[in-house]
Scaffold this motif. Structure first.
Motif, PDB file in Angstrom:
ATOM      1  N   PHE A  74       0.863  -1.011  -0.044  1.00  0.00           N
ATOM      2  CA  PHE A  74      -0.254  -0.486   0.055  1.00  0.00           C
ATOM      3  C   PHE A  74       1.107   1.158   0.108  1.00  0.00           C
ATOM      4  O   PHE A  74       1.873   1.358   0.426  1.00  0.00           O
ATOM      5  CB  PHE A  74      -1.154  -0.167   1.810  1.00  0.00           C
ATOM      6  N   ILE A  75       0.754   2.331  -0.525  1.00  0.00           N
ATOM      7  CA  ILE A  75       1.196   3.477  -0.511  1.00  0.00           C
ATOM      8  C   ILE A  75       0.248   4.382  -0.597  1.00  0.00           C
ATOM      9  O   ILE A  75      -0.511   5.109  -1.705  1.00  0.00           O
ATOM     10  CB  ILE A  75       2.387   4.057  -1.822  1.00  0.00           C
ATOM     11  N   ASN A  76      -0.155   5.338   0.359  1.00  0.00           N
ATOM     12  CA  ASN A  76      -1.406   5.978   0.954  1.00  0.00           C
ATOM     13  C   ASN A  76      -0.761   7.614   1.021  1.00  0.00           C
ATOM     14  O   ASN A  76      -1.525   8.681   1.158  1.00  0.00           O
ATOM     15  CB  ASN A  76      -1.941   5.507   2.126  1.00  0.00           C
ATOM     16  N   SER A  77      -0.177   7.310   2.412  1.00  0.00           N
ATOM     17  CA  SER A  77       0.415   8.429   2.290  1.00  0.00           C
ATOM     18  C   SER A  77       2.074   8.884   3.549  1.00  0.00           C
ATOM     19  O   SER A  77       2.540   7.608   3.622  1.00  0.00           O
ATOM     20  CB  SER A  77      -0.442   9.888   3.858  1.00  0.00           C
ATOM     21  N   LYS A 120      15.426   7.065   8.328  1.00  0.00           N
ATOM     22  CA  LYS A 120      16.273   8.327   8.913  1.00  0.00           C
ATOM     23  C   LYS A 120      15.732   9.164   8.452  1.00  0.00           C
ATOM     24  O   LYS A 120      15.972  10.350   8.570  1.00  0.00           O
ATOM     25  CB  LYS A 120      17.336   7.109   7.870  1.00  0.00           C
ATOM     26  N   GLY A 121      14.568   9.028   7.004  1.00  0.00           N
ATOM     27  CA  GLY A 121      14.083  10.773   6.863  1.00  0.00           C
ATOM     28  C   GLY A 121      13.265  10.587   5.533  1.00  0.00           C
ATOM     29  O   GLY A 121      13.553   9.498   4.556  1.00  0.00           O
ATOM     30  N   LEU A 122      12.427  11.253   5.288  1.00  0.00           N
ATOM     31  CA  LEU A 122      11.022  10.701   4.157  1.00  0.00           C
ATOM     32  C   LEU A 122      11.166  11.773   4.108  1.00  0.00           C
ATOM     33  O   LEU A 122      10.523  12.787   4.393  1.00  0.00           O
ATOM     34  CB  LEU A 122       9.833  10.016   4.505  1.00  0.00           C
ATOM     35  N   GLN A 123      10.290  11.723   2.187  1.00  0.00           N
ATOM     36  CA  GLN A 123       9.915  12.313   1.520  1.00  0.00           C
ATOM     37  C   GLN A 123       8.642  12.252   1.060  1.00  0.00           C
ATOM     38  O   GLN A 123       9.030  11.347   0.021  1.00  0.00           O
ATOM     39  CB  GLN A 123      10.647  13.867   0.769  1.00  0.00           C
ATOM     40  N   TRP A 124       7.121  12.917   1.577  1.00  0.00           N
ATOM     41  CA  TRP A 124       6.126  12.593   1.013  1.00  0.00           C
ATOM     42  C   TRP A 124       5.381  13.314  -0.579  1.00  0.00           C
ATOM     43  O   TRP A 124       5.160  14.192   0.105  1.00  0.00           O
ATOM     44  CB  TRP A 124       4.707  11.889   1.943  1.00  0.00           C
ATOM     45  N   SER A 171      -4.054   2.086  -3.185  1.00  0.00           N
ATOM     46  CA  SER A 171      -3.959   3.333  -2.790  1.00  0.00           C
ATOM     47  C   SER A 171      -4.850   4.106  -2.479  1.00  0.00           C
ATOM     48  O   SER A 171      -5.930   3.806  -3.537  1.00  0.00           O
ATOM     49  CB  SER A 171      -3.117   4.405  -3.914  1.00  0.00           C
ATOM     50  N   ASN A 172      -5.336   4.903  -1.604  1.00  0.00           N
ATOM     51  CA  ASN A 172      -6.468   5.400  -1.260  1.00  0.00           C
ATOM     52  C   ASN A 172      -6.139   6.597  -1.581  1.00  0.00           C
ATOM     53  O   ASN A 172      -7.170   7.712  -1.039  1.00  0.00           O
ATOM     54  CB  ASN A 172      -7.154   5.067   0.061  1.00  0.00           C
ATOM     55  N   GLY A 173      -5.146   7.307  -2.602  1.00  0.00           N
ATOM     56  CA  GLY A 173      -4.445   8.317  -2.604  1.00  0.00           C
ATOM     57  C   GLY A 173      -5.454   9.338  -3.879  1.00  0.00           C
ATOM     58  O   GLY A 173      -5.452  10.487  -3.853  1.00  0.00           O
ATOM     59  N   TRP A 174      -6.193   8.706  -3.907  1.00  0.00           N
ATOM     60  CA  TRP A 174      -7.060   9.547  -5.336  1.00  0.00           C
ATOM     61  C   TRP A 174      -8.909   9.315  -4.510  1.00  0.00           C
ATOM     62  O   TRP A 174      -9.509   9.293  -5.856  1.00  0.00           O
ATOM     63  CB  TRP A 174      -6.483   8.840  -6.779  1.00  0.00           C
ATOM     64  N   GLY A 232      16.719  13.452   7.848  1.00  0.00           N
ATOM     65  CA  GLY A 232      16.859  13.496   9.370  1.00  0.00           C
ATOM     66  C   GLY A 232      15.051  14.120   9.018  1.00  0.00           C
ATOM     67  O   GLY A 232      14.338  15.275   9.984  1.00  0.00           O
ATOM     68  N   VAL A 233      14.786  14.510   8.080  1.00  0.00           N
ATOM     69  CA  VAL A 233      13.825  16.194   8.082  1.00  0.00           C
ATOM     70  C   VAL A 233      12.461  14.449   7.618  1.00  0.00           C
ATOM     71  O   VAL A 233      12.703  13.571   6.581  1.00  0.00           O
ATOM     72  CB  VAL A 233      13.780  16.331   6.473  1.00  0.00           C
ATOM     73  N   PHE A 234      11.179  14.729   7.814  1.00  0.00           N
ATOM     74  CA  PHE A 234      10.597  14.138   7.784  1.00  0.00           C
ATOM     75  C   PHE A 234       9.326  14.669   7.382  1.00  0.00           C
ATOM     76  O   PHE A 234       8.639  15.528   7.514  1.00  0.00           O
ATOM     77  CB  PHE A 234       9.378  13.142   8.978  1.00  0.00           C
ATOM     78  N   GLU A 235       8.734  14.640   5.681  1.00  0.00           N
ATOM     79  CA  GLU A 235       8.043  16.027   5.314  1.00  0.00           C
ATOM     80  C   GLU A 235       6.962  16.071   4.124  1.00  0.00           C
ATOM     81  O   GLU A 235       7.277  14.592   3.572  1.00  0.00           O
ATOM     82  CB  GLU A 235       8.732  17.153   4.686  1.00  0.00           C
ATOM     83  N   ALA A 236       5.631  16.037   4.070  1.00  0.00           N
ATOM     84  CA  ALA A 236       4.937  15.788   2.938  1.00  0.00           C
ATOM     85  C   ALA A 236       4.548  17.121   2.062  1.00  0.00           C
ATOM     86  O   ALA A 236       4.407  17.965   2.798  1.00  0.00           O
ATOM     87  CB  ALA A 236       3.272  15.229   3.920  1.00  0.00           C
ATOM     88  N   CYS A 237       4.377  17.090   1.025  1.00  0.00           N
ATOM     89  CA  CYS A 237       4.275  18.203   0.418  1.00  0.00           C
ATOM     90  C   CYS A 237       2.910  17.897  -0.986  1.00  0.00           C
ATOM     91  O   CYS A 237       2.547  16.606  -1.330  1.00  0.00           O
ATOM     92  CB  CYS A 237       5.679  18.044  -0.333  1.00  0.00           C
ATOM     93  N   GLN A 238       3.224  18.988  -1.747  1.00  0.00           N
ATOM     94  CA  GLN A 238       2.357  18.922  -3.217  1.00  0.00           C
ATOM     95  C   GLN A 238       3.340  19.399  -3.324  1.00  0.00           C
ATOM     96  O   GLN A 238       4.258  19.581  -3.547  1.00  0.00           O
ATOM     97  CB  GLN A 238       1.647  19.959  -2.910  1.00  0.00           C
ATOM     98  N   GLY A 239       3.514  18.740  -5.266  1.00  0.00           N
ATOM     99  CA  GLY A 239       4.470  19.179  -5.748  1.00  0.00           C
ATOM    100  C   GLY A 239       4.082  18.517  -7.123  1.00  0.00           C
ATOM    101  O   GLY A 239       3.400  18.433  -7.880  1.00  0.00           O
TER     102      GLY A 239
END
Length: 365
Positions: A74-77, A120-124, A171-174, A232-239
């Motif tokens: 799964f890939i949701n968030s 260790k660090g993520l960008q969604w 995914s429930n992303g859409w 070291g950074v965990f962030e969720a963004c629009q792109g």
């Protein structure tokens, strides 16, 4: 004297048999399994060159444990995703990608839980055409050998059965509903060199296959999923959407990069640097608040500690190293290998052998 036409006919017939034994009647990427009632026990029921599907696709609370063979991801968030990893400790991805299992960031999906301290660090990132999770990891905690440059998992593979064989992604992303999942038809997941990227392309969009390109298996995340992930950074963004993997523009002219065959050696230079798409509206989290459920999970005691003492690499290499597996079509790179089955080699060797017999017979006749 052997009739020439008959020998050639035999050659074609034998080559057809080899082809039939290698490829399934229906490619994995062409199969539809609506969630949840349409999910089969196994998405692949064939017994071809690579054998049978290792795990299963019906995954729930009864299958959720650290020995799970769940092959539904799964890939949701940013706090809810699974990546593919080996089922056994100290594994080389290039040798085991056909058997990969789901390692998940939270309980509820029926797979294994990613051990605490792995991420260790993520960008969604959510874009108009895909969702993507990218990050730094200690890969030894999901059963990868320390120093393994890794591989690529996708729903295609050289024999069209996928890597892992029968692996499904949802995914429930859409959907706009956390309980409503869409089957992801086109996706790719690179993991290796203590880094990973997992992209799922919106199946309702025209360019899903282009954004989730699966043939550039030797140049890794930096080119297939350009990103701004930071350790070291965990962030969720629009792109914004990235350029199609492998496509770049110079002086207004679009050019498509063609990956050289592995027989030519390691890829040491690239003709371009992939454009990292702009991101916005980023929200930063702490690891503790989004992965609290992982605190009770520990890695296998038999796993060899990472040479980096649990600290992920800050780089995303793009050149390939020699494959550790001789006789297959796969190469290694930073989270880059497409297939670990050598199915195309099996087909070609079968045809070559058959033709060799035919030409020998003709020569001797």
């Amino acid at each position: 004297m052997f009739p020439t036409v008959s020998l050639i006919s035999v050659s074609v017939a034998l080559a057809s048999v080899v082809w039939a034994q290698t490829f399934p009647a229906t490619p994995l990427a062409s199969k539809s399994f609506p969630w949840p009632t349409g999910v089969p026990y196994q998405a692949d029921t064939e017994n071809l060159v690579r054998g049978r599907q290792t795990g299963y696709n019906i995954c729930n609370s009864t299958t959720q444990n650290q020995d799970s063979l769940c092959q539904t991801s799964f890939i949701n968030s940013i706090d809810d995703f699974c990546i593919w990893g080996p089922k056994d400790p100290n594994s080389v991805v290039g040798d085991t990608e056909g058997e990969a299992v789901a390692w998940c960031s939270k309980p509820g999906h029926g797979g294994r839980l990613i051990p605490e301290g792995t991420l260790k660090g993520l960008q969604w990132t959510r874009t108009p055409d895909y969702v993507q999770i990218v990050g730094h990891i200690d890969q030894t905690r999901i059963n990868m050998a320390a120093g393994d440059f890794g591989g690529e998992m996708d729903p295609h593979g050289a024999d069209l059965r996928g890597n892992p064989i029968g692996g499904l992604v949802y995914s429930n992303g859409w959907s706009g509903n956390n309980d409503s999942y869409t089957q992801v038809i086109e996706w790719h997941n690179f993991v290796g060199n203590n880094f990973f990227c997992f992209k799922a392309c919106d199946p309702s969009k025209t360019n899903a296959a282009a954004f989730c390109e699966h043939t550039l298996d030797r140049i890794g995340c930096a080119y297939n999923a350009p990103n701004n992930a930071q350790e070291g950074v965990f962030e969720a963004c629009q792109g914004e959407n990235q350029d199609f993997p492998g496509v770049y523009t110079v002086n207004g002219v679009a050019t498509t990069y063609r990956q050289p065959p592995e027989s030519l050696g390691a890829i040491t230079t690239m003709p371009y640097t992939a454009r990292v798409p702009a991101s916005s509206n980023c929200v930063t989290y702490s690891s503790a608040e989004i992965f609290a459920a992982l605190a009770s999970v520990s890695p296998d005691a038999s796993v060899t500690p990472s040479s980096s003492s649990g600290t992920a690499s800050t780089s995303q290499p793009t050149s390939s190293a020699p494959s550790s597996r001789a006789g297959t079509s796969s190469g290694t790179a930073a989270g880059a290998i497409e297939t670990g089955n050598g199915a195309d080699i099996v087909v070609m060797s079968g045809i070559v052998t058959t033709l060799g017999v035919v030409f020998s017979a003709l020569f001797l006749s």
